[in-house]
Design a protein around this motif. Sequence first.
Motif, PDB file in Angstrom:
ATOM      1  N   ILE A 136      48.375  44.941  18.658  1.00 22.39           N
ATOM      2  CA  ILE A 136      48.485  45.928  17.580  1.00 22.39           C
ATOM      3  C   ILE A 136      47.563  45.469  16.460  1.00 22.39           C
ATOM      4  CG2 ILE A 136      50.028  47.005  15.902  1.00 22.39           C
ATOM      5  CD1 ILE A 136      52.308  46.590  17.872  1.00 22.39           C
ATOM      6  N   PRO A 137      46.525  46.240  16.130  1.00 17.65           N
ATOM      7  CA  PRO A 137      45.430  45.771  15.260  1.00 17.65           C
ATOM      8  C   PRO A 137      45.855  45.005  14.020  1.00 17.65           C
ATOM      9  CG  PRO A 137      44.965  47.973  16.044  1.00 17.65           C
ATOM     10  CD  PRO A 137      46.345  47.637  16.534  1.00 17.65           C
ATOM     11  N   PHE A 138      46.823  45.532  13.245  1.00 16.12           N
ATOM     12  CA  PHE A 138      47.181  44.882  11.986  1.00 16.12           C
ATOM     13  C   PHE A 138      47.927  43.566  12.191  1.00 16.12           C
ATOM     14  CE2 PHE A 138      46.500  49.230  10.442  1.00 16.12           C
ATOM     15  CZ  PHE A 138      45.672  48.966   9.361  1.00 16.12           C
ATOM     16  N   PHE A 139      48.410  43.311  13.407  1.00 17.05           N
ATOM     17  CA  PHE A 139      49.106  42.058  13.698  1.00 17.05           C
ATOM     18  C   PHE A 139      48.269  41.122  14.565  1.00 17.05           C
ATOM     19  CE2 PHE A 139      52.996  45.022  13.620  1.00 17.05           C
ATOM     20  CZ  PHE A 139      53.049  44.967  12.238  1.00 17.05           C
ATOM     21  N   THR A 140      47.233  41.640  15.193  1.00 20.93           N
ATOM     22  CA  THR A 140      46.420  40.867  16.139  1.00 20.93           C
ATOM     23  C   THR A 140      45.842  39.580  15.555  1.00 20.93           C
ATOM     24  OG1 THR A 140      45.853  42.856  17.386  1.00 20.93           O
ATOM     25  CG2 THR A 140      44.442  40.940  17.704  1.00 20.93           C
ATOM     26  N   PRO A 141      45.249  39.594  14.333  1.00 20.19           N
ATOM     27  CA  PRO A 141      44.624  38.359  13.832  1.00 20.19           C
ATOM     28  C   PRO A 141      45.560  37.157  13.825  1.00 20.19           C
ATOM     29  CG  PRO A 141      44.063  40.219  12.428  1.00 20.19           C
ATOM     30  CD  PRO A 141      45.107  40.711  13.382  1.00 20.19           C
ATOM     31  N   MET A 142      46.844  37.390  13.542  1.00 19.96           N
ATOM     32  CA  MET A 142      47.778  36.269  13.452  1.00 19.96           C
ATOM     33  C   MET A 142      48.520  36.018  14.758  1.00 19.96           C
ATOM     34  SD  MET A 142      49.209  36.648   9.526  1.00 19.96           S
ATOM     35  CE  MET A 142      49.075  38.417   9.369  1.00 19.96           C
ATOM     36  N   THR A 143      49.040  37.084  15.390  1.00 18.26           N
ATOM     37  CA  THR A 143      49.840  36.877  16.605  1.00 18.26           C
ATOM     38  C   THR A 143      48.979  36.435  17.793  1.00 18.26           C
ATOM     39  OG1 THR A 143      49.706  39.271  17.001  1.00 18.26           O
ATOM     40  CG2 THR A 143      51.709  38.446  15.969  1.00 18.26           C
ATOM     41  N   MET A 144      47.763  36.950  17.901  1.00 22.47           N
ATOM     42  CA  MET A 144      46.885  36.509  18.993  1.00 22.47           C
ATOM     43  C   MET A 144      46.484  35.056  18.786  1.00 22.47           C
ATOM     44  SD  MET A 144      45.438  37.097  21.865  1.00 22.47           S
ATOM     45  CE  MET A 144      45.439  38.874  22.144  1.00 22.47           C
ATOM     46  N   PHE A 145      46.266  34.671  17.534  1.00 21.13           N
ATOM     47  CA  PHE A 145      45.915  33.274  17.246  1.00 21.13           C
ATOM     48  C   PHE A 145      47.068  32.344  17.604  1.00 21.13           C
ATOM     49  CE2 PHE A 145      45.532  29.690  14.172  1.00 21.13           C
ATOM     50  CZ  PHE A 145      44.378  29.141  14.709  1.00 21.13           C
ATOM     51  N   VAL A 146      48.304  32.795  17.356  1.00 21.51           N
ATOM     52  CA  VAL A 146      49.481  32.001  17.741  1.00 21.51           C
ATOM     53  C   VAL A 146      49.511  31.817  19.255  1.00 21.51           C
ATOM     54  CG1 VAL A 146      52.000  32.044  17.914  1.00 21.51           C
ATOM     55  CG2 VAL A 146      50.896  32.581  15.742  1.00 21.51           C
ATOM     56  N   LEU A 164      32.337  36.484   2.365  1.00 25.07           N
ATOM     57  CA  LEU A 164      31.593  35.228   2.346  1.00 25.07           C
ATOM     58  C   LEU A 164      32.184  34.251   1.333  1.00 25.07           C
ATOM     59  CD1 LEU A 164      27.918  36.557   2.578  1.00 25.07           C
ATOM     60  CD2 LEU A 164      29.214  35.375   4.352  1.00 25.07           C
ATOM     61  N   LEU A 165      32.692  34.793   0.231  1.00 27.06           N
ATOM     62  CA  LEU A 165      33.361  33.954  -0.761  1.00 27.06           C
ATOM     63  C   LEU A 165      34.612  33.309  -0.154  1.00 27.06           C
ATOM     64  CD1 LEU A 165      33.381  33.257  -3.911  1.00 27.06           C
ATOM     65  CD2 LEU A 165      35.124  35.036  -4.061  1.00 27.06           C
ATOM     66  N   GLY A 166      35.362  34.114   0.607  1.00 25.40           N
ATOM     67  CA  GLY A 166      36.556  33.594   1.270  1.00 25.40           C
ATOM     68  C   GLY A 166      36.225  32.517   2.281  1.00 25.40           C
ATOM     69  N   LEU A 167      35.171  32.725   3.061  1.00 23.73           N
ATOM     70  CA  LEU A 167      34.759  31.713   4.037  1.00 23.73           C
ATOM     71  C   LEU A 167      34.311  30.429   3.338  1.00 23.73           C
ATOM     72  CD1 LEU A 167      32.780  33.759   6.729  1.00 23.73           C
ATOM     73  CD2 LEU A 167      34.948  32.553   7.021  1.00 23.73           C
ATOM     74  N   THR A 168      33.654  30.576   2.195  1.00 18.31           N
ATOM     75  CA  THR A 168      33.231  29.401   1.430  1.00 18.31           C
ATOM     76  C   THR A 168      34.440  28.590   0.982  1.00 18.31           C
ATOM     77  OG1 THR A 168      31.261  30.567   0.609  1.00 18.31           O
ATOM     78  CG2 THR A 168      31.968  28.603  -0.600  1.00 18.31           C
ATOM     79  N   GLN A 169      35.427  29.283   0.433  1.00 19.01           N
ATOM     80  CA  GLN A 169      36.623  28.595  -0.041  1.00 19.01           C
ATOM     81  C   GLN A 169      37.395  27.964   1.108  1.00 19.01           C
ATOM     82  OE1 GLN A 169      39.836  30.947  -1.982  1.00 19.01           O
ATOM     83  NE2 GLN A 169      39.395  29.676  -3.778  1.00 19.01           N
ATOM     84  N   LEU A 170      37.562  28.710   2.194  1.00 20.22           N
ATOM     85  CA  LEU A 170      38.272  28.180   3.352  1.00 20.22           C
ATOM     86  C   LEU A 170      37.528  26.984   3.943  1.00 20.22           C
ATOM     87  CD1 LEU A 170      40.696  28.622   5.264  1.00 20.22           C
ATOM     88  CD2 LEU A 170      39.217  30.044   6.675  1.00 20.22           C
ATOM     89  N   VAL A 185      38.384  30.690  12.766  1.00 17.47           N
ATOM     90  CA  VAL A 185      37.361  31.362  11.955  1.00 17.47           C
ATOM     91  C   VAL A 185      37.175  32.805  12.424  1.00 17.47           C
ATOM     92  CG1 VAL A 185      34.914  31.390  11.335  1.00 17.47           C
ATOM     93  CG2 VAL A 185      36.170  29.222  11.371  1.00 17.47           C
ATOM     94  N   ILE A 186      37.124  33.011  13.749  1.00 18.85           N
ATOM     95  CA  ILE A 186      36.922  34.364  14.303  1.00 18.85           C
ATOM     96  C   ILE A 186      38.029  35.305  13.853  1.00 18.85           C
ATOM     97  CG2 ILE A 186      36.970  35.725  16.436  1.00 18.85           C
ATOM     98  CD1 ILE A 186      35.465  33.440  17.800  1.00 18.85           C
ATOM     99  N   PHE A 187      39.278  34.881  14.013  1.00 16.14           N
ATOM    100  CA  PHE A 187      40.383  35.776  13.669  1.00 16.14           C
ATOM    101  C   PHE A 187      40.579  35.884  12.161  1.00 16.14           C
ATOM    102  CE2 PHE A 187      41.381  35.075  18.139  1.00 16.14           C
ATOM    103  CZ  PHE A 187      41.682  36.376  18.527  1.00 16.14           C
ATOM    104  N   PHE A 188      40.154  34.862  11.415  1.00 13.08           N
ATOM    105  CA  PHE A 188      40.170  34.990   9.962  1.00 13.08           C
ATOM    106  C   PHE A 188      39.173  36.058   9.529  1.00 13.08           C
ATOM    107  CE2 PHE A 188      37.908  33.896   6.033  1.00 13.08           C
ATOM    108  CZ  PHE A 188      38.943  34.009   5.118  1.00 13.08           C
TER     109      PHE A 188
END
Length: 414
Positions: free
Chosen positions: A344-354, A238-244, A281-284
């Motif tokens: 691949i889970p550890f790459f999904t947040p960034m590569t799927m967003f791309v 929640l702190l990260g979402l606040t800052q972002l 926001v979802i992938f973050f």
Amino acid sequence: MNNFWLILSQSYTTKFKTKSFLVTTVLVALAILVATNMERIFSYFDEGGETEQIAVVDESGTLFEPFQAQFSAVEDEVKLVKTNESESVLKDEVEEGTYEGYLMLRETEGGLPAGVYKAGNITSSGSAEQIQQALQSLKTIHAAESLQLTDEQMKIWNAPVQFNTVALADTAKSEEERMQAQSLVYVLLFFIYLSVIMYANMIASDVAIEKSSRVMEILISSVSPVTHMFAKILGVGLLGLTQLGIWLLVAYLSLANQPESLAANWLGFSSLSSSMMIYAVIFFVLGYFLYATVAALLGSLVSRLEDVQQMMTPLTLLVMAGFFISMYGLVQPESTFITVTSYIPFFTPMTMFVRIGMLNIPLWEILLGVGVLLVSIFLLGSIGARIYKGGVLMYGKSNSLKDMKKALDLSKNR
């Protein structure tokens, strides 16, 4: 449940009030303001400044006026000054700052215009390209006159070639959409990458600090280690979402006042869709929970703050790998490699967003990526909770991943 919300609130408020959090938030917000208002800042410093001048020596005696007309069409902030001074004098005046540089105009044996531009430092002079462009236009006119071309023939000669690109794939975007999406995705991708590393390390460090100060022994006597882990993860999240949210709000308000600026056009601000921000926001959030769960269990394995970075190295390398793969994806989003790594889970947040930003992919692929992340978070959370449960009881030098087995054995005895 009361203990869960108490730890969550404590994790959030304590970090929110820290000087490092406030300073980082303010500094990045100021950097965003500067970056999005760069055009205004440059124009402010340019106001009241002297107009740059370029001396022109017309050796032909007939080229200055037509050249000036062509140059004015491409550059209206630099003044051309016709002169008959010698090169030695002009060189001194360039060094004194009277002129930005000087141009020697002449005609070739074929009667076409040519020139030599001399300045103190060509790399810092922004006029060389405009001079060349104006000379090229003047040469075209002279060549047309020597060939006795009619006005209609001149139009045909100068008309640009008709060329369009059409993407046949259903997932492709137009070139303009792709360029705008590329800039926007790059910025958001960088924020995701930076935030995941920063907050994952924050969680691991917090757990290590609590263990080294023996605060952990008091905490786990009143609340279960699993509750403590997830409360801390959610609090820092929640702190990260606040800052972002603060940073994105600053960028939005700054660009909203200048929708036609270079920064707004570069980021595709005018065509920014709410769906892109929602996906960001979802992938973050999902990426954060994935890495934060691993960071918490890794932090529980060490007893000293100095050992945290060594333990976090594999996780940091995974985040970096995902970021660099995503950078490749900005150039080749349709490649099979990017498609495979987006699941691949550890790459999904960034590569799927791309892929979402650069392509028009079906909704089921996005949902599949989200599903992969949710399942991975659940599995890592289950395993991580067990390791965390035993890891918080481990003291002494412990900075090896082999200690996970020892932590699992301890958790079974509790």
